[in-house]
Design a protein around this motif. Sequence first.
Motif, PDB file in Angstrom:
ATOM      1  N   SER A   5     -33.354  28.163   4.084  1.00 18.74           N
ATOM      2  CA  SER A   5     -33.159  29.647   3.782  1.00 18.74           C
ATOM      3  C   SER A   5     -33.460  29.392   5.331  1.00 18.74           C
ATOM      4  N   ARG A   6     -32.823  30.327   6.356  1.00 17.89           N
ATOM      5  CA  ARG A   6     -33.033  29.775   7.974  1.00 17.89           C
ATOM      6  C   ARG A   6     -34.940  30.615   8.023  1.00 17.89           C
ATOM      7  N   GLU A   7     -35.402  31.014   7.663  1.00 20.19           N
ATOM      8  CA  GLU A   7     -36.761  31.489   7.449  1.00 20.19           C
ATOM      9  C   GLU A   7     -38.029  29.870   7.031  1.00 20.19           C
ATOM     10  N   GLU A   8     -37.100  29.173   5.971  1.00 23.94           N
ATOM     11  CA  GLU A   8     -37.544  27.722   5.426  1.00 23.94           C
ATOM     12  C   GLU A   8     -37.748  26.771   6.846  1.00 23.94           C
ATOM     13  N   ILE A   9     -36.290  27.196   7.754  1.00 24.68           N
ATOM     14  CA  ILE A   9     -35.678  26.327   8.090  1.00 24.68           C
ATOM     15  C   ILE A   9     -36.905  26.312   9.612  1.00 24.68           C
ATOM     16  N   LYS A  10     -37.304  28.297  10.125  1.00 28.45           N
ATOM     17  CA  LYS A  10     -37.621  27.825  11.135  1.00 28.45           C
ATOM     18  C   LYS A  10     -39.433  27.165  11.342  1.00 28.45           C
ATOM     19  N   LEU A  11     -39.710  27.788   9.974  1.00 28.76           N
ATOM     20  CA  LEU A  11     -41.139  27.504   9.440  1.00 28.76           C
ATOM     21  C   LEU A  11     -41.501  25.746   9.798  1.00 28.76           C
ATOM     22  N   LYS A  12     -40.407  25.178   9.352  1.00 26.46           N
ATOM     23  CA  LYS A  12     -40.324  23.634   9.242  1.00 26.46           C
ATOM     24  C   LYS A  12     -40.184  23.428  10.634  1.00 26.46           C
ATOM     25  N   ASN A  13     -39.449  23.831  11.909  1.00 32.64           N
ATOM     26  CA  ASN A  13     -39.396  23.304  12.852  1.00 32.64           C
ATOM     27  C   ASN A  13     -41.021  23.761  14.289  1.00 32.64           C
ATOM     28  N   GLU A  14     -41.667  25.043  13.489  1.00 36.07           N
ATOM     29  CA  GLU A  14     -42.625  24.667  14.100  1.00 36.07           C
ATOM     30  C   GLU A  14     -43.454  24.057  13.607  1.00 36.07           C
ATOM     31  N   ARG A  15     -43.681  23.691  12.448  1.00 37.59           N
ATOM     32  CA  ARG A  15     -44.436  22.295  12.216  1.00 37.59           C
ATOM     33  C   ARG A  15     -44.229  21.552  12.930  1.00 37.59           C
ATOM     34  N   LEU A  16     -42.840  21.027  13.486  1.00 36.87           N
ATOM     35  CA  LEU A  16     -42.469  19.978  13.971  1.00 36.87           C
ATOM     36  C   LEU A  16     -42.893  20.314  15.749  1.00 36.87           C
ATOM     37  N   LEU A  17     -42.647  20.866  15.962  1.00 37.24           N
ATOM     38  CA  LEU A  17     -43.291  21.588  17.044  1.00 37.24           C
ATOM     39  C   LEU A  17     -44.476  21.674  17.398  1.00 37.24           C
ATOM     40  N   LYS A  18     -45.537  21.828  16.611  1.00 39.20           N
ATOM     41  CA  LYS A  18     -46.664  22.008  16.948  1.00 39.20           C
ATOM     42  C   LYS A  18     -47.225  20.237  17.012  1.00 39.20           C
ATOM     43  N   GLU A  19     -46.172  19.713  16.053  1.00 35.65           N
ATOM     44  CA  GLU A  19     -46.774  18.245  15.725  1.00 35.65           C
ATOM     45  C   GLU A  19     -46.143  17.422  17.826  1.00 35.65           C
ATOM     46  N   PHE A  20     -45.451  17.803  17.842  1.00 35.43           N
ATOM     47  CA  PHE A  20     -44.450  17.220  19.124  1.00 35.43           C
ATOM     48  C   PHE A  20     -45.876  17.870  20.344  1.00 35.43           C
ATOM     49  N   LYS A  21     -46.717  19.022  20.077  1.00 35.17           N
ATOM     50  CA  LYS A  21     -47.262  19.402  21.293  1.00 35.17           C
ATOM     51  C   LYS A  21     -48.276  18.063  21.093  1.00 35.17           C
ATOM     52  N   ILE A  22     -49.017  17.944  20.214  1.00 36.90           N
ATOM     53  CA  ILE A  22     -50.136  16.635  20.020  1.00 36.90           C
ATOM     54  C   ILE A  22     -49.641  15.751  20.545  1.00 36.90           C
ATOM     55  N   TRP A  23     -48.370  15.412  19.832  1.00 38.39           N
ATOM     56  CA  TRP A  23     -48.298  13.808  20.693  1.00 38.39           C
ATOM     57  C   TRP A  23     -47.760  13.573  22.168  1.00 38.39           C
ATOM     58  N   LEU A  24     -48.263  15.018  22.182  1.00 40.99           N
ATOM     59  CA  LEU A  24     -47.182  14.743  23.981  1.00 40.99           C
ATOM     60  C   LEU A  24     -48.934  14.190  24.726  1.00 40.99           C
ATOM     61  N   ILE A  25     -49.118  15.700  24.100  1.00 38.05           N
ATOM     62  CA  ILE A  25     -51.000  15.812  24.672  1.00 38.05           C
ATOM     63  C   ILE A  25     -51.803  14.081  24.335  1.00 38.05           C
ATOM     64  N   ASP A  26     -51.343  13.863  23.299  1.00 38.74           N
ATOM     65  CA  ASP A  26     -51.964  12.038  22.494  1.00 38.74           C
ATOM     66  C   ASP A  26     -51.603  10.774  23.721  1.00 38.74           C
ATOM     67  N   LYS A  27     -49.937  11.380  24.256  1.00 37.42           N
ATOM     68  CA  LYS A  27     -49.216  10.516  25.288  1.00 37.42           C
ATOM     69  C   LYS A  27     -50.216  10.814  26.825  1.00 37.42           C
ATOM     70  N   ASN A  28     -50.856  11.524  27.025  1.00 39.55           N
ATOM     71  CA  ASN A  28     -51.207  12.278  28.115  1.00 39.55           C
ATOM     72  C   ASN A  28     -50.355  13.271  29.267  1.00 39.55           C
ATOM     73  N   TYR A  29     -49.594  13.364  29.156  1.00 40.46           N
ATOM     74  CA  TYR A  29     -48.885  14.045  29.850  1.00 40.46           C
ATOM     75  C   TYR A  29     -49.362  15.530  30.143  1.00 40.46           C
ATOM     76  N   GLN A  30     -49.235  15.740  31.780  1.00 40.73           N
ATOM     77  CA  GLN A  30     -49.621  16.682  31.936  1.00 40.73           C
ATOM     78  C   GLN A  30     -48.884  17.753  31.569  1.00 40.73           C
ATOM     79  N   ASP A  31     -50.342  18.896  31.635  1.00 35.67           N
ATOM     80  CA  ASP A  31     -50.031  20.344  30.544  1.00 35.67           C
ATOM     81  C   ASP A  31     -48.449  20.910  30.937  1.00 35.67           C
ATOM     82  N   PHE A  32     -48.469  21.154  32.328  1.00 40.38           N
ATOM     83  CA  PHE A  32     -46.826  21.811  33.054  1.00 40.38           C
ATOM     84  C   PHE A  32     -45.849  20.791  32.511  1.00 40.38           C
ATOM     85  N   THR A  33     -45.953  19.339  32.327  1.00 35.27           N
ATOM     86  CA  THR A  33     -44.900  18.656  31.574  1.00 35.27           C
ATOM     87  C   THR A  33     -44.984  18.696  29.624  1.00 35.27           C
ATOM     88  N   ILE A  34     -45.995  18.835  29.491  1.00 37.01           N
ATOM     89  CA  ILE A  34     -45.941  19.393  28.028  1.00 37.01           C
ATOM     90  C   ILE A  34     -45.388  20.575  27.604  1.00 37.01           C
TER      91      ILE A  34
END
Length: 125
Positions: A5-34
Amino acid sequence: MKVVSREEIKLKNERLLKEFKIWLIDKNYQDFTINRHFNNAKIFLNEFLLTNKKKTLSQGVDYIEEFIYDYLSDSLQYELLNNANSIKCFYNCLYDYGHISKEKYGEILVKVKDILKNLRQEKVR
């Protein structure tokens, strides 16, 4: 094949986006770039792929050029470059976390590098 379902896809996308934000932080990107990369990836995933194209992330590779050149066609040159770089970072994160194969990541890198090259050539003209 299970229909997702669209909702299942959206939930998976949100999980991936959270992982992406953590990855960016771990790579020491600046807040603006993150925030820029996160928001650009969110638009690609949830507005363009899911809402506009009715496609999943795994199908999204085939639509990167369309996203940059058509969907964002009214954007300024630097915004197109930023979005292409954000997509490259997002898929780098997915590769690092094992969500996509080395071959798929290589395919994405070639596409994004071609897009960036074309955009930079247009800028020179």
